[in-house]
Design a protein around this motif. Structure first.
Motif, PDB file in Angstrom:
ATOM      1  N   ALA A 365       0.904  -1.211   0.018  1.00 32.74           N
ATOM      2  CA  ALA A 365       0.147   0.129   0.266  1.00 32.74           C
ATOM      3  C   ALA A 365       0.888   1.207  -0.084  1.00 32.74           C
ATOM      4  N   LEU A 366       1.976   1.207   0.655  1.00 30.55           N
ATOM      5  CA  LEU A 366       2.788   2.293   0.768  1.00 30.55           C
ATOM      6  C   LEU A 366       3.590   2.778  -0.755  1.00 30.55           C
ATOM      7  N   GLU A 367       3.346   1.906  -1.652  1.00 31.51           N
ATOM      8  CA  GLU A 367       3.863   2.167  -3.008  1.00 31.51           C
ATOM      9  C   GLU A 367       2.962   2.906  -3.747  1.00 31.51           C
ATOM     10  N   ARG A 368       1.961   3.396  -3.339  1.00 33.39           N
ATOM     11  CA  ARG A 368       1.119   4.154  -3.916  1.00 33.39           C
ATOM     12  C   ARG A 368       1.233   5.734  -3.792  1.00 33.39           C
ATOM     13  N   ALA A 369       2.250   5.771  -2.520  1.00 30.88           N
ATOM     14  CA  ALA A 369       2.785   7.418  -2.516  1.00 30.88           C
ATOM     15  C   ALA A 369       4.046   7.280  -3.087  1.00 30.88           C
ATOM     16  N   ARG A 370       4.411   8.475  -3.847  1.00 33.21           N
ATOM     17  CA  ARG A 370       5.818   8.665  -4.405  1.00 33.21           C
ATOM     18  C   ARG A 370       6.273   9.981  -4.369  1.00 33.21           C
ATOM     19  N   TYR A 371       7.582  10.222  -4.564  1.00 33.41           N
ATOM     20  CA  TYR A 371       8.267  11.231  -4.172  1.00 33.41           C
ATOM     21  C   TYR A 371       9.630  11.448  -5.151  1.00 33.41           C
ATOM     22  N   ARG A 372       9.708  12.503  -5.505  1.00 30.34           N
ATOM     23  CA  ARG A 372      11.052  12.690  -6.379  1.00 30.34           C
ATOM     24  C   ARG A 372      11.843  13.895  -5.612  1.00 30.34           C
ATOM     25  N   PHE A 373      13.072  13.656  -5.579  1.00 30.01           N
ATOM     26  CA  PHE A 373      14.051  14.544  -5.016  1.00 30.01           C
ATOM     27  C   PHE A 373      15.211  14.791  -5.902  1.00 30.01           C
ATOM     28  N   ASP A 374      15.886  16.183  -5.701  1.00 32.84           N
ATOM     29  CA  ASP A 374      16.686  16.726  -6.552  1.00 32.84           C
ATOM     30  C   ASP A 374      17.818  16.809  -5.524  1.00 32.84           C
ATOM     31  N   ILE A 375      18.919  16.298  -5.479  1.00 30.86           N
ATOM     32  CA  ILE A 375      20.017  16.296  -4.667  1.00 30.86           C
ATOM     33  C   ILE A 375      21.306  16.739  -5.355  1.00 30.86           C
ATOM     34  N   CYS A 376      22.073  17.605  -4.859  1.00 31.89           N
ATOM     35  CA  CYS A 376      23.325  18.215  -5.147  1.00 31.89           C
ATOM     36  C   CYS A 376      24.182  17.816  -3.765  1.00 31.89           C
ATOM     37  N   GLY A 377      24.860  16.720  -3.906  1.00 30.33           N
ATOM     38  CA  GLY A 377      25.627  16.296  -2.621  1.00 30.33           C
ATOM     39  C   GLY A 377      26.778  15.609  -2.959  1.00 30.33           C
ATOM     40  N   ASP A 378      27.887  15.429  -2.121  1.00 30.38           N
ATOM     41  CA  ASP A 378      29.027  14.855  -2.272  1.00 30.38           C
ATOM     42  C   ASP A 378      29.090  13.289  -2.860  1.00 30.38           C
ATOM     43  N   TYR A 379      29.936  13.166  -3.965  1.00 28.48           N
ATOM     44  CA  TYR A 379      30.099  11.893  -4.871  1.00 28.48           C
ATOM     45  C   TYR A 379      30.004  10.701  -4.219  1.00 28.48           C
ATOM     46  N   GLY A 380      30.633  10.808  -2.873  1.00 32.03           N
ATOM     47  CA  GLY A 380      30.581   9.439  -2.107  1.00 32.03           C
ATOM     48  C   GLY A 380      29.235   9.000  -1.411  1.00 32.03           C
ATOM     49  N   ALA A 381      28.562  10.037  -1.258  1.00 29.05           N
ATOM     50  CA  ALA A 381      27.367   9.765  -0.589  1.00 29.05           C
ATOM     51  C   ALA A 381      26.297   9.413  -1.673  1.00 29.05           C
ATOM     52  N   PHE A 382      26.594   9.944  -3.010  1.00 28.38           N
ATOM     53  CA  PHE A 382      25.836   9.279  -4.105  1.00 28.38           C
ATOM     54  C   PHE A 382      26.333   7.914  -4.435  1.00 28.38           C
ATOM     55  N   ARG A 383      27.337   7.519  -4.459  1.00 29.10           N
ATOM     56  CA  ARG A 383      28.049   5.904  -4.615  1.00 29.10           C
ATOM     57  C   ARG A 383      26.843   5.100  -3.795  1.00 29.10           C
ATOM     58  N   ASP A 384      26.815   5.439  -2.610  1.00 28.45           N
ATOM     59  CA  ASP A 384      26.111   4.646  -1.539  1.00 28.45           C
ATOM     60  C   ASP A 384      24.607   4.471  -1.757  1.00 28.45           C
ATOM     61  N   LEU A 385      24.006   5.587  -2.378  1.00 29.81           N
ATOM     62  CA  LEU A 385      22.718   5.862  -2.355  1.00 29.81           C
ATOM     63  C   LEU A 385      22.097   5.080  -3.934  1.00 29.81           C
ATOM     64  N   GLN A 386      22.853   5.246  -4.837  1.00 23.49           N
ATOM     65  CA  GLN A 386      22.852   4.758  -6.246  1.00 23.49           C
ATOM     66  C   GLN A 386      22.480   3.248  -6.180  1.00 23.49           C
ATOM     67  N   ARG A 387      23.088   2.454  -5.242  1.00 25.11           N
ATOM     68  CA  ARG A 387      23.049   1.205  -5.347  1.00 25.11           C
ATOM     69  C   ARG A 387      21.445   0.613  -5.008  1.00 25.11           C
ATOM     70  N   HIS A 388      20.652   1.229  -4.567  1.00 25.77           N
ATOM     71  CA  HIS A 388      19.375   1.130  -4.068  1.00 25.77           C
ATOM     72  C   HIS A 388      18.495   0.997  -5.508  1.00 25.77           C
ATOM     73  N   ARG A 389      18.061  -0.257  -5.851  1.00 25.66           N
ATOM     74  CA  ARG A 389      17.564  -0.622  -7.135  1.00 25.66           C
ATOM     75  C   ARG A 389      15.976  -0.590  -7.043  1.00 25.66           C
ATOM     76  N   LEU A 390      15.304  -0.380  -6.005  1.00 17.79           N
ATOM     77  CA  LEU A 390      13.778  -0.118  -6.095  1.00 17.79           C
ATOM     78  C   LEU A 390      13.638   1.497  -6.209  1.00 17.79           C
ATOM     79  N   CYS A 391      14.476   2.268  -6.646  1.00 14.69           N
ATOM     80  CA  CYS A 391      14.142   3.629  -7.184  1.00 14.69           C
ATOM     81  C   CYS A 391      14.534   3.976  -8.548  1.00 14.69           C
ATOM     82  N   THR A 392      14.219   4.925  -9.001  1.00  9.11           N
ATOM     83  CA  THR A 392      14.563   5.737 -10.277  1.00  9.11           C
ATOM     84  C   THR A 392      15.569   6.712  -9.938  1.00  9.11           C
ATOM     85  N   ILE A 393      16.802   6.273 -10.193  1.00  6.92           N
ATOM     86  CA  ILE A 393      18.204   7.255  -9.934  1.00  6.92           C
ATOM     87  C   ILE A 393      18.786   7.646 -11.255  1.00  6.92           C
ATOM     88  N   ASP A 394      18.862   8.738 -11.441  1.00 11.76           N
ATOM     89  CA  ASP A 394      19.497   9.351 -12.472  1.00 11.76           C
ATOM     90  C   ASP A 394      20.415  10.372 -12.134  1.00 11.76           C
TER      91      ASP A 394
END
Length: 530
Positions: A365-394
């Motif tokens: 049921a929680l999949e009915r709520a969706r969010y899109r975030f624009d993030i400008c942060g360090d590449y180190g953090a991006f590397r770890d967050l990018q691996r979450h495959r249940l998201c659309t990350i570009d």
């Protein structure tokens, strides 16, 4: 012989279990799934290559496995080949897979590999081991083939060697400062304390590491996922990616050749690769034209919630009722609209239940709520967050356009000056590379430099990501991003009930984030010893 090289006897021992014993890309074979899973789990926290790990930590089991190697593999390959070719069913390629090790590839290449959602990855961590050694007399970073004939090649090596010298020299200073600031108490073992000190020092300084820094990646995927990865690598603009694709195809064909028959056929994979190249080239040209007069954004928050549905909590309530109803969604929506606040709370509490740890996750049921975030942060953090495959990350290309982040502790321990000098050297090199060879310029950019990326996910995926990545043992940079995302869901979107469901998002600021985890490791070890 280097410290990780295999002796002749060790190569003979390993030969039945790896597709080769002397190249950086190889496939595991003839091993139980549990052994492959165990060695990959160990791989992510070890500086050793995978074959060295197999010999050192699993060697006693290998002779036993030799006797159990069967001959059914050829029959299985022939069966898959017949079904795949005769019936043309792509889904058959989802039924077989392979464990692969990709060693000494850059952190640019790891993101290319990890683009695919339908695979499992474990990547060597920059948080638990130092990158201050010189295997074979060279620091661990990729030297692009594109610079082989360029005057910039010497400058590239000289700059990154200097950056790694700075990193290597700063590590013992950071450790000493942390030891003074966080002395060991009587409740903490020497091992746990020292491991947490080392992890914190690596955390503080990993921003210096350039994206060229090499890493080891272990992955498991189906034949279908590998086909997509190979096409992506073969069409890529970087020579490293194309070479990696060529090596990977050779090795995978020793295990799952039937699934990869189309990859290098001119009329199949060849056309597919051309399609990927053409769409990228054409879109980039149009984008550059359309954006030529668009000014850079003014200073913005690190995390911005740019899209959400104000009525998402009503949608979630409908989703909670739906599996237990026998009426239409429209009827359920009318019922939800008429619910009292007490009824809404009662339904949500029942659905979420008594979550005693973050692994207890509410349903779809929680999949009915969706969010899109624009993030400008360090590449180190991006590397770890990018691996979450249940998201659309570009993400946008890594560059030095958005500045860099500096951990506040570096000023306290007297390393801020060296930090800034090293990152400015990277910026100078990036400028030069971008002017002459723009596609390889990201190799020069350190993890501390900011990159802009977009994450779109539903509330269920957010619950998993934010609770995991805000944990006290996590790196401060991605913990901060996760905490901000959580606050924005509750405050900006106004989804207070959904934010409340994420009860294991951690907003504390621990001094030594790994310390509790290391203490738990000690406790488990003591329990195992009886």
């Amino acid at each position: 012989m280097g410290r990780h090289e295999l002796s002749a006897d060790e190569q003979v021992l390993l030969a039945p279990f790896v597709s080769n014993t002397d190249r950086n890309v190889f496939v595991l074979r003839n091993l139980p799934e549990v052994t492959k899973g165990a060695v990959f789990a160990r791989y992510s926290r070890s500086p050793k290559p995978l074959r060295r790990l197999l010999v050192d930590e699993f060697g006693d089991d290998l002779d036993h496995h030799v006797a159990q190697i069967g001959t059914g593999g050829d029959r299985a390959q022939r069966m898959y080949q017949r079904v795949f070719v005769e019936y043309g069913d792509d889904s058959v390629a989802q039924l077989g897979g392979a464990h692969v090790a990709l060693e000494q590839i850059s952190n640019v290449a790891t993101k290319v590999v990890e683009w695919g959602r339908l695979a499992s990855y474990l990547e060597q961590s920059t948080r638990y081991m130092a990158y201050d050694d010189k295997p074979g007399g060279r620091y661990r970073y990729h030297r692009p083939a594109e610079l082989a004939d360029s005057p910039l090649g010497g400058r590239y090596v000289a700059t990154l060697d200097t950056v790694f010298d700075t990193y290597a020299g700063a590590l013992p200073l950071a450790r000493s400062w942390l030891e003074r600031r966080h002395p060991r108490d009587a409740e903490t073992s020497e091992r746990a304390w020292r491991a947490s000190i080392n992890a914190k020092a690596c955390d503080l300084l990993r921003g210096l590491l350039p994206a060229a820094t090499t890493s080891n990646v272990g992955m498991y995927a189906s034949g279908q996922a590998y086909e997509q990865l190979l096409l992506r690598l073969r069409s890529h603009e970087l020579a490293e990616a194309r070479q990696l694709g060529a090596q990977l195809l050779v090795e995978l064909r020793t295990i799952i050749p039937a699934f990869l028959a189309r990859v290098d056929r001119p009329d199949r994979g060849g056309r597919w690769v051309q399609y990927l190249e053409d769409t990228r080239t054409d879109t980039r040209a149009i984008a550059q034209h359309l954006l030529a007069d668009v000014a850079p954004d003014p200073v913005q928050p690190e995390v911005t919630l740019v899209d959400f549905d104000p009525d998402a909590e009503d949608d979630v309530l409908v989703g909670m009722l739906y599996p237990h109803a026998h009426v239409s969604e429209q009827a359920l929506r009318l019922r939800v609209a008429a619910m009292t606040p007490a009824e809404r709370v009662e339904l949500m509490r029942a659905y979420v239940g008594d979550r005693t740890n973050r692994r207890h996750k509410p349903g779809r049921a929680l999949e009915r709520a969706r969010y899109r975030f624009d993030i400008c942060g360090d590449y180190g953090a991006f590397r770890d967050l990018q691996r979450h495959r249940l998201c659309t990350i570009d993400w946008q290309e890594l560059s030095c356009r958005h500045g860099y982040a500096t951990p506040p502790e570096l000023a306290e321990c007297g390393l801020a000056g060296q930090w800034g000098e090293a990152l400015e050297r990277q910026a100078d090199l990036w400028d030069a590379l971008h002017a002459e060879r723009p596609r390889i310029a990201p190799y020069a950019v350190g993890f501390a430099w900011r990159v802009r990326y977009s994450i779109q996910l539903n509330a269920r995926a957010a619950l998993h990501l934010l609770e995991l990545r805000s944990g006290p043992q996590g790196h401060e940079s991605y913990r901060r991003v996760s905490q901000q995302m959580h606050r924005l869901i509750g405050e900006r979107a106004g989804h207070h009930a959904i934010a409340e469901m994420m009860r294991f998002v951690d907003h504390t600021e621990p001094a030594l984030g790994r310390l509790d985890a290391e203490r738990r490791t000690d406790a488990r070890g003591a329990l195992a010893r009886g």
